[in-house]
Design a protein around this motif. Structure first.
Motif, mmCIF file in Angstrom:
data_model
loop_
_atom_site.group_PDB
_atom_site.id
_atom_site.type_symbol
_atom_site.label_atom_id
_atom_site.label_comp_id
_atom_site.label_asym_id
_atom_site.label_seq_id
_atom_site.Cartn_x
_atom_site.Cartn_y
_atom_site.Cartn_z
ATOM 1 N N ARG A 62 16.594 21.953 -5.419
ATOM 2 C CA ARG A 62 16.296 21.424 -3.944
ATOM 3 C C ARG A 62 16.444 20.823 -3.632
ATOM 4 N NH1 ARG A 62 12.918 26.398 -5.881
ATOM 5 N NH2 ARG A 62 11.128 24.725 -4.873
ATOM 6 N N VAL A 63 15.512 19.565 -4.084
ATOM 7 C CA VAL A 63 15.779 18.252 -3.432
ATOM 8 C C VAL A 63 16.495 16.898 -3.658
ATOM 9 C CG1 VAL A 63 14.220 15.745 -4.126
ATOM 10 C CG2 VAL A 63 12.810 17.917 -3.370
ATOM 11 N N VAL A 64 17.368 17.612 -5.107
ATOM 12 C CA VAL A 64 18.421 16.548 -5.373
ATOM 13 C C VAL A 64 19.378 17.323 -4.284
ATOM 14 C CG1 VAL A 64 20.372 15.986 -6.703
ATOM 15 C CG2 VAL A 64 17.649 15.955 -7.479
ATOM 16 N N ASP A 65 19.696 18.213 -4.478
ATOM 17 C CA ASP A 65 20.432 19.481 -3.442
ATOM 18 C C ASP A 65 20.952 18.898 -2.103
ATOM 19 O OD1 ASP A 65 21.465 20.465 -6.221
ATOM 20 O OD2 ASP A 65 20.762 22.542 -5.196
ATOM 21 N N ALA A 66 19.380 18.872 -1.703
ATOM 22 C CA ALA A 66 19.731 18.258 0.844
ATOM 23 C C ALA A 66 19.450 17.367 0.209
ATOM 24 C CB ALA A 66 17.810 19.417 0.453
ATOM 25 N N PHE A 83 15.911 16.157 7.347
ATOM 26 C CA PHE A 83 14.850 17.409 6.618
ATOM 27 C C PHE A 83 13.473 18.381 7.433
ATOM 28 C CE2 PHE A 83 16.971 14.832 2.882
ATOM 29 C CZ PHE A 83 17.968 15.932 3.212
ATOM 30 N N ALA A 84 14.037 19.192 8.345
ATOM 31 C CA ALA A 84 12.868 19.314 9.137
ATOM 32 C C ALA A 84 11.653 20.875 7.781
ATOM 33 C CB ALA A 84 12.959 20.294 10.330
ATOM 34 N N THR A 85 12.435 21.104 6.602
ATOM 35 C CA THR A 85 11.354 21.812 5.999
ATOM 36 C C THR A 85 11.948 21.220 5.060
ATOM 37 O OG1 THR A 85 13.904 24.039 6.499
ATOM 38 C CG2 THR A 85 12.452 23.642 4.568
ATOM 39 N N PRO A 86 10.147 21.282 4.615
ATOM 40 C CA PRO A 86 9.228 20.419 3.654
ATOM 41 C C PRO A 86 9.524 20.812 2.240
ATOM 42 C CG PRO A 86 8.279 21.703 5.324
ATOM 43 C CD PRO A 86 9.320 22.203 6.002
ATOM 44 N N PHE A 87 9.627 19.606 1.390
ATOM 45 C CA PHE A 87 9.768 20.145 0.447
ATOM 46 C C PHE A 87 8.667 20.719 -0.080
ATOM 47 C CE2 PHE A 87 13.514 16.116 0.897
ATOM 48 C CZ PHE A 87 14.440 17.055 1.230
ATOM 49 N N GLU A 89 5.738 19.783 -2.748
ATOM 50 C CA GLU A 89 4.351 18.607 -2.009
ATOM 51 C C GLU A 89 4.770 16.957 -3.197
ATOM 52 O OE1 GLU A 89 -0.150 18.152 -2.784
ATOM 53 O OE2 GLU A 89 1.057 20.062 -2.593
ATOM 54 N N GLU A 90 5.138 16.968 -4.143
ATOM 55 C CA GLU A 90 5.207 15.998 -5.089
ATOM 56 C C GLU A 90 6.611 15.324 -4.875
ATOM 57 O OE1 GLU A 90 6.588 19.905 -7.580
ATOM 58 O OE2 GLU A 90 4.992 18.770 -6.576
ATOM 59 N N PHE A 91 7.623 15.919 -4.177
ATOM 60 C CA PHE A 91 8.763 15.197 -3.100
ATOM 61 C C PHE A 91 8.694 14.954 -1.576
ATOM 62 C CE2 PHE A 91 10.055 18.023 -7.208
ATOM 63 C CZ PHE A 91 10.303 16.851 -8.101
ATOM 64 N N GLU A 92 7.488 15.812 -0.985
ATOM 65 C CA GLU A 92 7.880 14.928 0.558
ATOM 66 C C GLU A 92 8.020 14.515 0.807
ATOM 67 O OE1 GLU A 92 6.696 17.066 4.078
ATOM 68 O OE2 GLU A 92 7.763 17.335 2.345
ATOM 69 N N PRO A 93 7.048 13.095 -0.334
ATOM 70 C CA PRO A 93 7.410 11.834 0.221
ATOM 71 C C PRO A 93 8.716 11.261 0.702
ATOM 72 C CG PRO A 93 6.047 11.607 -1.266
ATOM 73 C CD PRO A 93 6.159 13.032 -1.152
ATOM 74 N N LEU A 94 9.985 11.320 -0.104
ATOM 75 C CA LEU A 94 11.182 11.563 -0.513
ATOM 76 C C LEU A 94 12.029 12.190 0.879
ATOM 77 C CD1 LEU A 94 12.091 12.525 -3.742
ATOM 78 C CD2 LEU A 94 12.214 10.393 -3.039
ATOM 79 N N ARG A 95 11.377 13.504 1.759
ATOM 80 C CA ARG A 95 12.104 13.802 2.767
ATOM 81 C C ARG A 95 11.099 12.804 4.155
ATOM 82 N NH1 ARG A 95 10.649 16.851 7.030
ATOM 83 N NH2 ARG A 95 8.094 17.573 6.495
ATOM 84 N N HIS A 96 10.577 12.118 3.704
ATOM 85 C CA HIS A 96 9.925 11.892 5.474
ATOM 86 C C HIS A 96 10.158 10.538 4.879
ATOM 87 C CE1 HIS A 96 6.071 14.428 6.768
ATOM 88 N NE2 HIS A 96 5.648 14.218 5.122
#
Length: 186
Positions: A62-66, A83-87, A89-96
């Motif tokens: 999901r993270v790679v696709d997003a 990216f409004a939808t949270p990833f 937990e372990e990938f949330e820093p990438l979204r931020h």
């Protein structure tokens, strides 16, 4: 009696052997139950680990696709996306980090646009000033050409006047000479 005592001793040894055998069987059953419980626990742990790996792999997909979709939009010039939808937990820093990078890029682009507008206005002012200077230069050149033509005309008139004056002086000198030679002006 000895035979009885021997039989009794054998019976006692047999009972002890049976008790030891029963105890060994009980220990073996306990060990078998314990091994079965450990196998069951191991299977449960393995199943949990498989589920956790599957969950992480799905989250990674999901993270790679997003991120792939986000980078594609960015390559097309869309810096307004977030990216409004949270990833997970372990990938949330990438979204931020992705969102922060886009915010910084938006600010940078806004600054560039402001500077480009300023440069455009300055360039327009410089072009206007250059046009004004060119017009003044042309006007001054025309005035200078008129002045030069006027000076040339005046010089020609002065030359003609000087020539006429010179002719008149020569005629006057000739008349004076005649008058002094003959006493008559004729």
């Amino acid at each position: 009696e000895t035979a009885l005592a021997d039989a009794e001793a054998q019976r006692s040894q047999l009972a002890d052997a049976m008790a030891t055998l029963e105890q060994a069987q009980e220990t073996a059953r306990a060990q078998s139950d314990k091994a079965a419980a450990l196998r069951k626990q191991s299977e449960v742990v393995e199943a949990q680990e498989r589920e956790e790996r599957a969950r992480i792999e799905a989250a990674q997909r999901r993270v790679v696709d997003a991120l792939g979709a986000g980078l594609k939009k960015l390559a097309e010039g869309d810096t307004a996306q977030r990216f409004a939808t949270p990833f997970a937990e372990e990938f949330e820093p990438l979204r931020h980090d992705f969102n922060a990078a886009l915010e910084n890029m938006d600010r940078l682009l806004a600054t560039i646009v402001t500077y480009a507008d300023d440069i455009g206005r300055e360039t327009s002012g410089i072009a206007q000033a250059a046009g004004d200077m060119s017009a003044r230069t042309e006007q001054q050149a025309a005035t200078l050409a008129e002045t030069a033509a006027s000076i040339k005309e005046s010089t020609g008139a002065l030359r003609d006047a000087a020539s006429a004056a010179s002719s008149a002086a020569a005629s006057s000198a000739q008349a004076q000479q005649k008058a002094s030679d003959g006493g008559q002006v004729g």
